[in-house]
Design an enzyme around this catalytic site. Structure first.
Site, PDB file in Angstrom:
ATOM      1  N   LYS A  33     -46.112  50.000  84.521  1.00 54.64           N
ATOM      2  CA  LYS A  33     -46.386  51.435  84.425  1.00 54.64           C
ATOM      3  C   LYS A  33     -47.894  51.645  84.328  1.00 54.64           C
ATOM      4  O   LYS A  33     -48.575  50.923  83.587  1.00 54.64           O
ATOM      5  CB  LYS A  33     -45.671  52.003  83.209  1.00 54.64           C
ATOM      6  CG  LYS A  33     -45.788  53.512  83.023  1.00 54.64           C
ATOM      7  CD  LYS A  33     -44.976  53.948  81.809  1.00 54.64           C
ATOM      8  CE  LYS A  33     -45.032  55.455  81.569  1.00 54.64           C
ATOM      9  NZ  LYS A  33     -44.225  55.840  80.392  1.00 54.64           N
ATOM     10  N   SER A 107     -41.089  59.228  81.209  1.00 52.83           N
ATOM     11  CA  SER A 107     -42.250  59.222  82.085  1.00 52.83           C
ATOM     12  C   SER A 107     -42.375  57.949  82.910  1.00 52.83           C
ATOM     13  O   SER A 107     -43.199  57.872  83.820  1.00 52.83           O
ATOM     14  CB  SER A 107     -43.522  59.425  81.254  1.00 52.83           C
ATOM     15  OG  SER A 107     -43.683  58.383  80.304  1.00 52.83           O
ATOM     16  N   SER A 131     -39.122  57.880  77.147  1.00 49.32           N
ATOM     17  CA  SER A 131     -39.693  57.665  78.471  1.00 49.32           C
ATOM     18  C   SER A 131     -39.242  56.385  79.161  1.00 49.32           C
ATOM     19  O   SER A 131     -39.454  56.221  80.358  1.00 49.32           O
ATOM     20  CB  SER A 131     -41.226  57.676  78.390  1.00 49.32           C
ATOM     21  OG  SER A 131     -41.695  58.976  78.192  1.00 49.32           O
TER      22      SER A 131
END
Length: 544
Positions: A33, A107, A131
């Site tokens: 990420k 996210s 997330s």
């Protein structure tokens, strides 16, 4: 795959410079990420203004690289990890791997899709409010949200620094656990890192708590949830519990002082620049006005709710909840970006506030064909117990999920390839195809003698004529089958270290020098299958 999944990808040369040969994760591909540092690559956090390459990799990334894992690239996210939808990014909105009309969740949106699509074996995300678990649920995969501080957050762009957790996603519990095992370690440089003693797994069937009241799920979700509760009865004893204080704690995350922590972390980036997502800007700017008295009031209320929740853990070994109440479309999020996002966090926001660990696992598919995810939750330090229960939930052997992997990666280039004459011997020995790849550029391929047509690979300085390396398949072979397999390999072939194009090293078929006849070199075909295709098209064998 969604075009917006990766913000940046690594070249073979870049991967080679980072990879450590060997290790328990040798050859496994992973995505990162893009709020987690990877040396030499900018960490954008979803903000294209952040262009300076990271000086060093995050602590958790360094551990994975040391274990032999191969980084593929950096993935998209809701900007500054503020969102559960996967749409708040100037790099583009992500949709579920199962539906272009439905959100991917966030996210950690890009990481989840990279795993669900099969492009990587596992991926790193972060989870402050859900997330890691929400995108896992929306893409039908597993997500481990560890206890706070069990995995270092050094080298991670903070959202709420006191709550942030680095998570891992994979298609199976066993794979997620393998990565998780390498990730977790005490980091003295991280002030929030802590040494957590893991609680003993309970003897006998676990006691699983399920909400005693209606959770307000949408009708399609509700049907899948009913089936999940029925499945829980197959694993242990199910008892009704009151989850009201947990749901009230969840509301504090964006209505309490922790919004000020986001402002502290990156509020200076929330200006009116076009690169800033307007929804993220509006949310985070509210944190600037929170007063110290309001903050202490929020801390006090959380302490009261945590005390109300304490008796729950004396009654159950794990709490089962849906990950979300619904699965919205991209259009629904666009129409109400804050409201829909708030709904998605109803069952996840409280986890880090109440110091819990969690594992998201797939439930029964929804009637409309979309994934439905549930989460198992327990107090900090119960991570291993949850992993075992999650493995049982998914029908995996819990002993395998908790044990160290006992297999080797084996690269094959000829008769053992899928569909070729000797491939059944690999399958009979329990081998499974891990991934396809190419060798490093300086390998050459020759036709060698034997009972059937087969190639041999030899490393020769100067590289191959094509410069692309040779096509190989990398299989995962049970370690106890290796000795028997070696005995089946006939000269001039042998098994030895073989370097792949990304710099990782695996065991593979190589050819001894006496078998590499220059007159029989077929390197220009770049692979055994391409050579065989030309053989079948030509009335006579193709020239080397």
């Amino acid at each position: 795959m969604n075009d917006a999944v990766f913000i940046s990808r690594l070249s073979d040369d870049e991967r080679r410079s980072l990879v450590t040969a060997g290790g328990p994760l040798a050859g496994l591909r992973f995505a990162i990420k893009d709020n987690i540092d990877l040396a030499g690559v900018p960490t954008t956090a979803g903000d294209p203004r952040n262009v300076s390459p990271a000086v060093r990799s995050a602590f958790v990334v360094e551990r994975l690289l040391s274990a032999g894992a191969v980084p593929v690239g950096k993935t998209n996210l809701d900007q500054y990890a503020t969102g559960l939808v996967g749409t708040r990014s100037p790099y583009g909105a992500c949709s579920s791997a199962y539906s272009v009309e439905h959100v991917s969740g966030g996210s950690s949106s890009g990481s989840a899709i990279a795993v669900a699509s099969g492009e990587v074996d596992f991926a790193l995300g972060t989870d402050t409010a859900g997330s890691g678990r929400v995108p896992a649920a929306f893409n039908g995969i597993v997500g481990i949200k560890p206890s706070r501080g069990l995995v270092s957050a050094s080298g991670v762009v903070p959202a709420c620094r006191t709550l942030d957790c680095v998570t891992v996603m994979a298609r199976t519990v066993t794979m997620a656990r393998r990565a998780f095992s390498a990730m977790r370690a005490y980091d003295a440089a991280d002030p929030y890192s802590r040494r957590l003693h893991q609680a003993l797994r309970p003897a006998g069937p676990p006691v699983i708590g399920v909400a005693s009241t209606d959770l307000g799920l949408d009708p399609v979700h509700q049907l899948a949830w009913k089936q999940a509760v029925e499945h829980a009865h197959d694993l242990g004893t199910v008892v009704p519990v009151d989850v009201t204080p947990l749901l009230e704690a969840a509301e504090l995350l964006y209505a309490g002082p922790w919004l000020a922590e986001r402002w502290l972390a990156f509020g200076n980036r929330m200006d009116d620049h076009p690169a800033v997502d307007p929804t993220v800007r509006a949310i985070v700017r509210r944190g600037e006005a929170i007063t110290a008295s309001e903050a202490f009031a929020g801390f006090g209320r959380l302490a009261e709710l945590a005390r109300e929740v304490e008796p729950l853990w004396s009654r159950v070994d794990a709490l089962l909840l849906p990950v979300t109440p619904t699965h919205p479309t991209l259009a629904e999020v666009a129409a109400d970006p804050v409201g829909v996002n708030t709904t998605l966090g109803r069952f996840t926001n409280m986890t880090n506030l109440l110091d819990l660990c969690a594992v998201a696992v797939p439930g029964t598919m929804r009637a409309d064909g979309l994934p439905f995810g549930v989460q198992l939750m327990a107090p900090a330090g119960h991570d291993d117990a949850l992993v075992e229960l999650a493995a049982r939930w998914c029908g995996e052997d819990p002993e395998t999920a908790l044990a160290d992997d006992d297999s080797v990666l084996l690269a094959v280039a000829g008769a053992h390839l899928s569909g070729q004459p000797l491939n059944p011997d690999l399958v009979r020995r329990g081998a499974t195809l891990a991934f396809t790849a190419r060798t490093a550029r300086d390998y050459r391929m020759f036709v060698v003698d034997g009972p059937l047509p087969r190639p041999g690979l030899t490393r020769v300085p100067g590289g191959s004529p094509t410069g692309d390396g040779i096509e190989v398949e990398v299989w995962r072979l049970p370690a106890d089958q290796l000795a028997g397999f070696v005995g089946s390999v006939l000269p001039p072939l042998a098994l030895g270290p073989l370097e792949l194009g990304d710099g990782s090293s695996v065991l593979g078929f190589v050819c001894t020098a006496d078998g590499a006849d220059p007159a029989r070199e077929i390197t220009r075909h770049s692979g055994w299958r391409a050579y065989l295709e030309e053989v079948t098209r030509s009335p006579s064998p193709p020239a080397p």
